[in-house]
Scaffold this motif. Structure first.
Motif, PDB file in Angstrom:
ATOM      1  N   ASN A 219      -5.016   3.894   6.682  1.00  0.00           N
ATOM      2  CA  ASN A 219      -5.578   2.666   6.124  1.00  0.00           C
ATOM      3  C   ASN A 219      -6.573   2.046   7.110  1.00  0.00           C
ATOM      4  O   ASN A 219      -6.284   1.053   7.771  1.00  0.00           O
ATOM      5  CB  ASN A 219      -4.432   1.686   5.832  1.00  0.00           C
ATOM      6  CG  ASN A 219      -4.925   0.400   5.208  1.00  0.00           C
ATOM      7  OD1 ASN A 219      -6.035   0.351   4.659  1.00  0.00           O
ATOM      8  ND2 ASN A 219      -4.117  -0.644   5.297  1.00  0.00           N
ATOM      9  N   ASN A 245      -3.915   8.911  -1.016  1.00  0.00           N
ATOM     10  CA  ASN A 245      -3.048   7.801  -0.616  1.00  0.00           C
ATOM     11  C   ASN A 245      -2.316   7.258  -1.846  1.00  0.00           C
ATOM     12  O   ASN A 245      -2.937   7.046  -2.880  1.00  0.00           O
ATOM     13  CB  ASN A 245      -3.932   6.689  -0.005  1.00  0.00           C
ATOM     14  CG  ASN A 245      -3.147   5.717   0.852  1.00  0.00           C
ATOM     15  OD1 ASN A 245      -2.117   5.202   0.426  1.00  0.00           O
ATOM     16  ND2 ASN A 245      -3.633   5.466   2.052  1.00  0.00           N
ATOM     17  N   GLU A 249      -6.069   1.482  -1.300  1.00  0.00           N
ATOM     18  CA  GLU A 249      -6.353   0.603  -0.165  1.00  0.00           C
ATOM     19  C   GLU A 249      -7.788   0.107  -0.277  1.00  0.00           C
ATOM     20  O   GLU A 249      -8.721   0.889  -0.430  1.00  0.00           O
ATOM     21  CB  GLU A 249      -6.156   1.346   1.163  1.00  0.00           C
ATOM     22  CG  GLU A 249      -4.736   1.870   1.392  1.00  0.00           C
ATOM     23  CD  GLU A 249      -3.730   0.793   1.772  1.00  0.00           C
ATOM     24  OE1 GLU A 249      -3.952  -0.393   1.431  1.00  0.00           O
ATOM     25  OE2 GLU A 249      -2.710   1.150   2.397  1.00  0.00           O
ATOM     26  N   GLY A 282       4.893  11.363   0.204  1.00  0.00           N
ATOM     27  CA  GLY A 282       5.404  12.671   0.639  1.00  0.00           C
ATOM     28  C   GLY A 282       4.832  13.847  -0.136  1.00  0.00           C
ATOM     29  O   GLY A 282       5.254  14.987   0.072  1.00  0.00           O
ATOM     30  N   ASP A 284       1.797  15.131   0.036  1.00  0.00           N
ATOM     31  CA  ASP A 284       0.599  15.729   0.638  1.00  0.00           C
ATOM     32  C   ASP A 284       0.723  17.232   0.858  1.00  0.00           C
ATOM     33  O   ASP A 284      -0.240  17.973   0.691  1.00  0.00           O
ATOM     34  CB  ASP A 284       0.283  15.047   1.971  1.00  0.00           C
ATOM     35  CG  ASP A 284       0.117  13.565   1.776  1.00  0.00           C
ATOM     36  OD1 ASP A 284      -1.017  13.109   1.621  1.00  0.00           O
ATOM     37  OD2 ASP A 284       1.143  12.849   1.729  1.00  0.00           O
ATOM     38  N   MET A 363      -0.530   7.677   9.711  1.00  0.00           N
ATOM     39  CA  MET A 363       0.928   7.620   9.635  1.00  0.00           C
ATOM     40  C   MET A 363       1.479   8.072   8.277  1.00  0.00           C
ATOM     41  O   MET A 363       2.642   8.431   8.177  1.00  0.00           O
ATOM     42  CB  MET A 363       1.419   6.193   9.934  1.00  0.00           C
ATOM     43  CG  MET A 363       1.118   5.704  11.342  1.00  0.00           C
ATOM     44  SD  MET A 363       1.866   6.737  12.606  1.00  0.00           S
ATOM     45  CE  MET A 363       0.486   7.763  13.093  1.00  0.00           C
ATOM     46  N   GLN A 655      -1.093  -7.981  11.490  1.00  0.00           N
ATOM     47  CA  GLN A 655      -0.114  -7.626  12.518  1.00  0.00           C
ATOM     48  C   GLN A 655      -0.702  -6.538  13.381  1.00  0.00           C
ATOM     49  O   GLN A 655      -1.606  -5.817  12.960  1.00  0.00           O
ATOM     50  CB  GLN A 655       1.192  -7.130  11.875  1.00  0.00           C
ATOM     51  CG  GLN A 655       1.142  -5.720  11.277  1.00  0.00           C
ATOM     52  CD  GLN A 655       2.444  -5.310  10.598  1.00  0.00           C
ATOM     53  OE1 GLN A 655       2.687  -5.639   9.446  1.00  0.00           O
ATOM     54  NE2 GLN A 655       3.290  -4.595  11.334  1.00  0.00           N
ATOM     55  N   ASN A 657       1.303  -3.672  15.003  1.00  0.00           N
ATOM     56  CA  ASN A 657       2.647  -3.119  15.121  1.00  0.00           C
ATOM     57  C   ASN A 657       3.661  -4.255  15.038  1.00  0.00           C
ATOM     58  O   ASN A 657       3.692  -4.972  14.061  1.00  0.00           O
ATOM     59  CB  ASN A 657       2.806  -2.262  16.383  1.00  0.00           C
ATOM     60  CG  ASN A 657       1.873  -1.065  16.359  1.00  0.00           C
ATOM     61  OD1 ASN A 657       1.474  -0.620  15.285  1.00  0.00           O
ATOM     62  ND2 ASN A 657       1.519  -0.534  17.498  1.00  0.00           N
TER      63      ASN A 657
HETATM   64  N1  MGD Z   1      -4.790  -4.116  13.024  1.00  0.00           N
HETATM   65  C1  MGD Z   1      -3.978  -3.145  13.416  1.00  0.00           C
HETATM   66  N2  MGD Z   1      -4.507  -2.021  13.906  1.00  0.00           N
HETATM   67  C2  MGD Z   1      -3.687  -1.001  14.285  1.00  0.00           C
HETATM   68  C3  MGD Z   1      -2.269  -1.128  14.234  1.00  0.00           C
HETATM   69  C4  MGD Z   1      -1.749  -2.327  13.671  1.00  0.00           C
HETATM   70  O1  MGD Z   1      -0.528  -2.492  13.498  1.00  0.00           O
HETATM   71  N3  MGD Z   1      -2.639  -3.320  13.293  1.00  0.00           N
HETATM   72  N4  MGD Z   1      -1.453  -0.136  14.703  1.00  0.00           N
HETATM   73  C5  MGD Z   1      -2.059   0.907  15.501  1.00  0.00           C
HETATM   74  C6  MGD Z   1      -1.178   2.087  15.520  1.00  0.00           C
HETATM   75  S1  MGD Z   1      -0.039   2.260  16.766  1.00  0.00           S
HETATM   76  C7  MGD Z   1      -1.338   3.089  14.622  1.00  0.00           C
HETATM   77  S2  MGD Z   1      -0.370   4.488  14.695  1.00  0.00           S
HETATM   78  C8  MGD Z   1      -2.374   3.056  13.599  1.00  0.00           C
HETATM   79  C9  MGD Z   1      -1.710   3.180  12.223  1.00  0.00           C
HETATM   80  O2  MGD Z   1      -2.659   3.224  11.214  1.00  0.00           O
HETATM   81  P1  MGD Z   1      -2.290   3.942   9.815  1.00  0.00           P
HETATM   82  O3  MGD Z   1      -2.111   5.391  10.036  1.00  0.00           O
HETATM   83  O4  MGD Z   1      -3.306   3.502   8.837  1.00  0.00           O
HETATM   84  O5  MGD Z   1      -0.805   3.346   9.517  1.00  0.00           O
HETATM   85  P2  MGD Z   1      -0.095   2.473   8.363  1.00  0.00           P
HETATM   86  O6  MGD Z   1      -0.523   1.080   8.294  1.00  0.00           O
HETATM   87  O7  MGD Z   1       1.354   2.686   8.564  1.00  0.00           O
HETATM   88  O8  MGD Z   1      -0.650   3.073   7.018  1.00  0.00           O
HETATM   89  C10 MGD Z   1      -0.347   4.269   6.527  1.00  0.00           C
HETATM   90  C11 MGD Z   1      -1.193   4.579   5.302  1.00  0.00           C
HETATM   91  O9  MGD Z   1      -0.612   5.742   4.751  1.00  0.00           O
HETATM   92  C12 MGD Z   1      -0.343   5.548   3.376  1.00  0.00           C
HETATM   93  N5  MGD Z   1       0.827   6.374   3.039  1.00  0.00           N
HETATM   94  C13 MGD Z   1       2.144   6.074   3.121  1.00  0.00           C
HETATM   95  N6  MGD Z   1       2.899   7.131   2.754  1.00  0.00           N
HETATM   96  C14 MGD Z   1       2.040   8.134   2.431  1.00  0.00           C
HETATM   97  C15 MGD Z   1       2.185   9.485   1.992  1.00  0.00           C
HETATM   98  O10 MGD Z   1       3.296  10.001   1.810  1.00  0.00           O
HETATM   99  N7  MGD Z   1       1.038  10.199   1.796  1.00  0.00           N
HETATM  100  C16 MGD Z   1      -0.202   9.670   1.972  1.00  0.00           C
HETATM  101  N8  MGD Z   1      -1.258  10.460   1.761  1.00  0.00           N
HETATM  102  N9  MGD Z   1      -0.367   8.396   2.359  1.00  0.00           N
HETATM  103  C17 MGD Z   1       0.730   7.648   2.615  1.00  0.00           C
HETATM  104  C18 MGD Z   1      -0.150   4.062   3.211  1.00  0.00           C
HETATM  105  O11 MGD Z   1      -0.399   3.672   1.876  1.00  0.00           O
HETATM  106  C19 MGD Z   1      -1.166   3.507   4.200  1.00  0.00           C
HETATM  107  O12 MGD Z   1      -2.438   3.426   3.614  1.00  0.00           O
HETATM  108  O13 MGD Z   1      -3.122   1.855  13.621  1.00  0.00           O
HETATM  109  C20 MGD Z   1      -3.399   1.311  14.922  1.00  0.00           C
HETATM  110  N10 MGD Z   1      -4.250   0.158  14.714  1.00  0.00           N
END
Ligand code: MGD
Ligand code: MGD
Ligand code: MO
Length: 762
Positions: A219, A245, A249, A282, A284, A363, A655, A657
Motif C-alpha cells: 500500500n 490486492n 487502495e 492469501g 497470490d 507485507m 501510524q 507501525n
Molecule cells: N506511514 C507509514 N509508512 C510505513 C510504515 C507505517 O506503519 N506507516 N511501516 C513501514 C514498514 S516497517 C513496512 S514493512 C512497510 C509496510 O508497507 P506495506 O507492505 O504496504 O504494509 P501494510 O500496510 O501492512 O499493507 C499491506 C497491503 O497488502 C494488502 N494485503 C493484505 N493481505 C494480502 C494478500 O493476501 N494478498 C495481497 N496481494 N495483498 C494483501 C493490504 O490490503 C495492504 O494494501 O511500510 C513502511 N512504511
C-alpha cells in the motif's frame, strides 16, 4: 482527534490533503518553524536520511522530495515535548499501563536514563555508567550467553548495528531477533534460494524503463508515498501498472503529486493502476501460478513466450516446473485466489506483452504461512522471460524501516553466514559463536519457558509489534532484566522484566557530537544504495547518547578485561567504525571515500549482474504445490467455510507501525477511530448484523488457548467475501505465536482465521 465517521474517500492520494495533514502534524507537535526547516533537510546530501521508510530517493541529492509520512516521522522525532524524570515521578507504571499507545508516545522525547524501582512501581533516574554496570552484571552472571536476547528495530544505523553485532558475538551469542523477522524475512529466504541474493535487484533507473510494474500486497500511498511519484511517471509514459490486492487502495488508483506544481494548482490527479485484481487474502500463490500456467499454454500452442536463451544459459529446474504447471488444475487455482481464469490470463497477458517487468511486493505477500513459496513463484514468473538482471526488470521487495536492509547487511542475523564469522574472527581476534540464535518468535518462546532471561532492544516496540500479545507480555515479564534503547516512551517499557531500564538515545535528525566532532552515520535503502546521514537539530536533551555510544560503552563495561576491541576509540570517530566495516565486508571497499560522494554508492548485487550465488551457480526455478493444510483451511474444515473469516492486520494512514500519530485513515475514509473492521456487505448481512454493529474477534487455532480481541465496529467495504481487514497492533492478540511462514518464521499476520460474535460489553 477528529470526529468519528466513515465516508467514501474519492479524492486522489497525495495532493492538498497530504500537505494539510503534514501541517497538522507539525502543529500537533508544537514545532511549526523548526519543523519546517527540519523537513527541508530530509534526504538532502548534507542532511539526514528520512526515518520514514526504505524507499530510495532520486540521487539522494535532488531538491526536497515532499512526503507526507516522512514529514510525520520527522515531526514526531523533532517534537518539542519531553518525557522527563518529573513525568515518571508523577505516574506509577501500573497507571501508565492503562494509557493508550498513542498517549505513551505523545508525551514526547525521553530525556535521561531511567531504572524501574519495584518498591514505588516507578521509573527513577539512573546515571549512564550505573545503567551499563547493571546490564553488565546481569549479562556476566548468566551461566550461558544464549540466555540473553538482543533485538534490533530497523532504524539503527550501519555503524550502530555493526558495533552491536560485534559486541553481542564477542559476548557469545547469535540471538539476534529483529523486526525483519516479522517483515521481509521470507523475501530474503525465498530469493536467496532462487537467485542467490536476498535483496531486490532493481534501481530507480529501472522504474524509468519498465514496461509493466506489478504491485503485490503493498500500500504505497500510505507506507511508501514517494514510490507513487515513480509509479505516476511510469504510468504517464505508458507503462502498465498492475495492482494485486484484496482492498481497493486509493494510492494504487489515483495520485496527485505534491511535487507537481501544475497538478497542485489545477487540482488534477493521474491514474496509477491500469489493472486492478482484487483477489482473496492469501490467493497470490495461486494467482501467480495461474499466470505462469497461461504462459506455458501459449508456449505449448506454438507461440514464443519463454526466454529460451536465458533459461538455457542461466537457470535450472525449468522442465520439472513446466510439467507441474501443465498438470495444475485451473479450477483449483481459481477457487484459491477467488478470481476466474479470465482475470488471471489478463494479468499474464500484461506480463507477456511487456519487454521488461518489475515485480514489487510488501507485507500482503510476506506475512503468510506460504510466503516463501509465493515469493519463489513471483521469481519464477520473472525468470521465465529473463526479467532479472537487465534494464527495466527485476524483483523489488519494498522494505519498511529505513535501515532494515542495512542492519541485515551488517550482520544483525540469527543465522550468520560462515564468511561473516570468519572475517570477524580475523579482524577482531575472537572466536564468534557458530550456533544459530533465536529469531523473534523463537525468542518469545525462549523467554516464556525460561531459556531467555535478559532481553535487550536496540529500538522498536517489541511488546506491541509482536504476535500473540498475551503470551508475549508474559514472556517479557518473565525476564530478569529488560532494556530498551529508545527515543520515546512505549508499551515495551511498561510491560517489563523484574529489573528494567529505559535508555534514551539521539534520533537521526539530531547532531551527534563525539570526540572528533559531529558524526554522520550510514544507511542502506531498499535498492542497496548506501549513503550518509547527518543530523541537524540540537539533541532533545543534553543527556542523550547516540546508539553507537550506548553500544560501545555497554560493550566496554560488559567485556572489560576480555575484549581486544578498542570500543571507546572506535566511538571517537565513526569513520574508524566504517574502516572496520570495510575490513569485515569486502563489498564496502573504500567505504569512507565512497560514502563522501553525494548520494553515496550502490552495493554490489550479484543477481542484477546475472551472477548466481546459489549452490548450482544458476538461478533456480522452484516448483511448489498449491498449499494445503494452511491455518485457514484447517480452521474452515473444523468450523465450516461460511463462518471462518480470513483477517488481515494492516496499517492505517496515521501510524508508523506501533507509533500511532492519530485516528484517521484518510484514503480509506475512516476518521476519529481505529477499532474498525472492514467487511463485505453480504458477509455482514449473512452474519445477521449491520454496518456499525460492534463485534468481538476469536482466533480459530489448534492449541486450545483462547485468543480474542474485543470491540471492533463493522464497516462495509470493498473487500472480497470471506475476507476482513483491521488495524495492527490492536489485533496482535489474535496472531498465534506458532503460526509462522514456513522457512522464514514470520508471523502470519495477514491471514488469521477468525470467528466474529456480537460484542459483549463488559
Ligand atoms: N506511514 C507509514 N509508512 C510505513 C510504515 C507505517 O506503519 N506507516 N511501516 C513501514 C514498514 S516497517 C513496512 S514493512 C512497510 C509496510 O508497507 P506495506 O507492505 O504496504 O504494509 P501494510 O500496510 O501492512 O499493507 C499491506 C497491503 O497488502 C494488502 N494485503 C493484505 N493481505 C494480502 C494478500 O493476501 N494478498 C495481497 N496481494 N495483498 C494483501 C493490504 O490490503 C495492504 O494494501 O511500510 C513502511 N512504511
Ligand atoms: N499484526 C501485525 N503485526 C506486525 C505487522 C503487521 O503488519 N501486522 N508488521 C510487522 C512489521 S513489518 C514490523 S517492521 C514490526 C515493527 O516492529 P518495531 O520495529 O519493533 O516497531 P516500531 O513500531 O517501528 O518501533 C517504534 C519505536 O521505535 C522507537 N524509536 C523510534 N526512532 C528510534 C531511534 O532512532 N532509535 C531508537 N533506539 N528507537 C527509536 C520509538 O520508541 C518507537 O516507540 O511490526 C510487525 N508486526
Ligand atoms: Mo516492516
Amino acid at each position: 482527534m477528529s470526529e468519528q465517521k466513515v465516508v467514501l474517500y474519492d479524492g486522489p492520494a497525495g495532493g492538498w490533503g497530504a500537505l494539510r495533514s503534514v501541517g497538522n502534524a507539525l502543529l500537533k507537535q508544537d514545532i511549526p518553524l523548526k519543523g519546517a526547516k527540519t523537513l527541508l533537510s530530509a534526504n538532502q546530501p548534507d542532511g539526514f536520511d528520512c526515518p520514514g521508510c526504505a524507499w530510495p530517493d532520486r540521487n539522494h541529492a535532488s531538491t526536497f522530495e515532499f512526503c507526507e509520512n516522512g514529514a510525520k516521522a520527522v515531526a514526531a522525532e523533532a517534537t518539542a515535548r519531553r518525557t522527563t524524570a518529573e513525568f515518571f515521578a508523577q505516574h506509577t507504571v501500573t497507571e501508565l499501563a492503562t494509557q493508550s499507545d498513542f498517549y505513551l508516545e505523545d508525551q514526547g522525547r525521553l530525556t535521561e536514563p531511567m531504572v524501574y524501582d519495584a518498591a514505588s512501581d516507578k521509573y527513577l533516574p539512573i546515571a549512564w555508567d550505573d545503567a551499563f554496570a547493571l546490564i553488565a552484571k546481569h549479562l556476566n552472571a548468566l551461566p550461558d550467553p544464549n540466555q540473553a536476547i538482543f533485538y534490533t528495530s530497523g532504524r539503527a544505523s550501519n555503524e550502530a548495528a555493526f558495533l552491536y553485532q560485534l559486541f553481542v558475538r564477542e559476548y557469545g551469542t547469535n540471538n539476534f531477533p529483529d523486526c525483519s523477522n516479522m517483515c521481509h524475512e521470507p523475501s530474503g529466504s525465498g530469493m536467496r534460494e532462487s537467485v542467490g541474493v536476498g535483496k531486490g535487484t532493481v534501481t530507480l533507473d529501472d522504474f524509468e524503463l519498465a514496461e509493466a510494474i506489478f504491485i503485490f500486497g503493498q500500500n504505497p500511498g500510505t507506507n511508501h508515498p514517494r514510490m507513487l511519484g515513480e509509479l505516476r511517471q511510469a504510468a504517464k509514459r505508458g507503462a502498465r501498472i498492475v495492482s494485486i490486492n484484496p482492498l481497493r487502495e486509493r494510492g494504487l488508483e489515483r495520485f496527485a503529486d505534491p511535487q507537481d506544481k501544475l497538478q497542485m494548482a489545477t487540482m488534477g490527479d493521474s491514474p496509477i493502476s491500469t489493472h486492478y485484481f482484487q483477489l482473496r487474502i492469501g490467493g497470490d500463490f495461486a494467482f501467480v501460478k495461474g499466470m505462469m500456467k497461461h504462459l506455458v499454454e501459449l508456449q505449448d500452442a506454438g507461440e514464443d513466450v519463454l526466454d529460451h536463451a536465458f533459461i538455457a544459459e542461466h537457470t535450472i529446474g525449468v522442465e520439472a516446473m513446466l510439467a507441474d504447471l501443465r498438470a495444475e488444475s485451473w479450477a483449483l487455482l481459481e477457487s484459491e485466489c477467488g478470481l476466474g481464469a479470465e482475470h488471471i490470463r489478463a494479468a499474464a497477458e500484461v506480463y507477456r506483452q511487456a519487454k521488461s517487468v518489475i515485480a514489487c511486493w510488501g507485507m500482503g505477500i510476506t506475512q503468510h504461512q506460504n510466503s516463501v513459496a509465493t515469493i519463489q513463484m513471483i521469481t519464477n514468473l520473472l525468470l521465465m522471460r529473463g526479467n532479472i538482471g537487465r534494464p527495466g526488470a527485476g524483483p523489488c521487495p519494498v522494505r519498511g524501516h529505513s535501515n532494515v536492509q542495512g542492519d541485515r547487511t551488517m550482520g544483525i542475523w540469527e543465522k550468520p553466514p560462515v564468511a561473516l564469522l570468519d572475517n570477524l574472527q580475523k579482524v577482531f581476534g575472537f572466536t564468534p559463536p557458530q550456533a544459530h540464535g533465536f529469531d523473534t518468535v523463537e525468542s518469545i518462546q525462549a523467554m516464556l519457558d525460561g531459556r531467555g532471561k535478559v532481553f535487550f532492544a536496540l529500538g522498536g516496540n517489541f511488546a506491541a509489534a509482536t504476535p500473540d500479545t498475551v503470551l508475549t507480555w508474559k514472556a517479557l515479564r518473565n525476564c530478569d532484566l529488560t532494556v530498551h534503547v529508545t527515543t520515546k516512551l512505549n508499551r515495551s517499557h511498561i510491560v517489563h522484566g523484574k529489573a528494567a531500564l529505559i535508555l534514551p538515545c539521539l534520533g537521526r535528525t539530531e547532531i551527534d557530537m563525539q570526540a572528533s566532532g559531529a558524526q554522520g552515520v550510514t544507511v542502506e535503502d531498499s535498492m542497496s544504495m548506501v549513503h550518509i546521514s547527518v543530523g541537524i537539530n540540537p539533541p532533545a536533551s543534553a543527556q542523550l547518547l547516540s546508539e553507537p555510544a550506548i553500544v560501545a560503552r555497554l560493550a566496554a563495561a560488559t567485556l572489560a578485561g576480555r575484549s581486544q576491541t578498542p570500543w571507546l576509540w572506535l566511538l571517537e570517530d565513526y569513520s574508524r567504525i566504517r574502516d572496520k566495516i570495510e575490513a569485515v565486508f569486502p563489498d564496502f571497499k573504500d567505504f569512507n571515500a565512497r560514502v563522501k560522494v553525494p548520494g553515496g554508492f550502490r552495493l554490489r548485487n550479484t543477481a542484477s549482474e546475472r551472477v548466481w550465488n546459489t549452490e548450482s551457480k544458476k538461478a533456480v526455478f522452484k516448483t511448489h504445490q498449491v498449499p494445503t493444510g494452511t491455518p485457514l483451511q484447517r480452521a474452515r474444515e473444523r468450523k465450516g467455510d461460511a463462518i471462518v473469516f480470513a483477517l488481515m492486520t494492516t496499517r492505517s494512514h496515521d501510524q508508523y507501525n506501533t507509533t500511532i500519530y492519530g485516528a484517521d485513515d484518510r484514503y480509506r475514509g475512516v476518521y476519529g477511530q481505529r477499532r474498525v473492521v472492514f467487511a463485505h456487505a453480504d458477509d455482514i448481512r449473512d452474519l445477521g448484523m449491520k454496518d456499525g454493529d460492534w463485534i468481538d474477534f476469536h482466533t480459530v487455532w489448534d492449541d486450545g488457548e483462547e485468543r480474542r480481541a474485543d470491540g471492533f465496529k463493522l464497516v462495509t467495504y470493498n473487500i472480497p467475501r470471506g475476507c476482513l481487514a483491521a488495524y495492527y497492533p490492536e489485533t496482535n492478540p489474535l496472531v498465534p505465536l506458532s503460526s509462522v511462514a514456513a522457512n522464514a518464521g514470520t508471523p502470519t499476520s495477514k491471514c488469521i482465521p477468525v470467528l466474529l460474535t456480537a460484542h459483549q460489553r463488559a
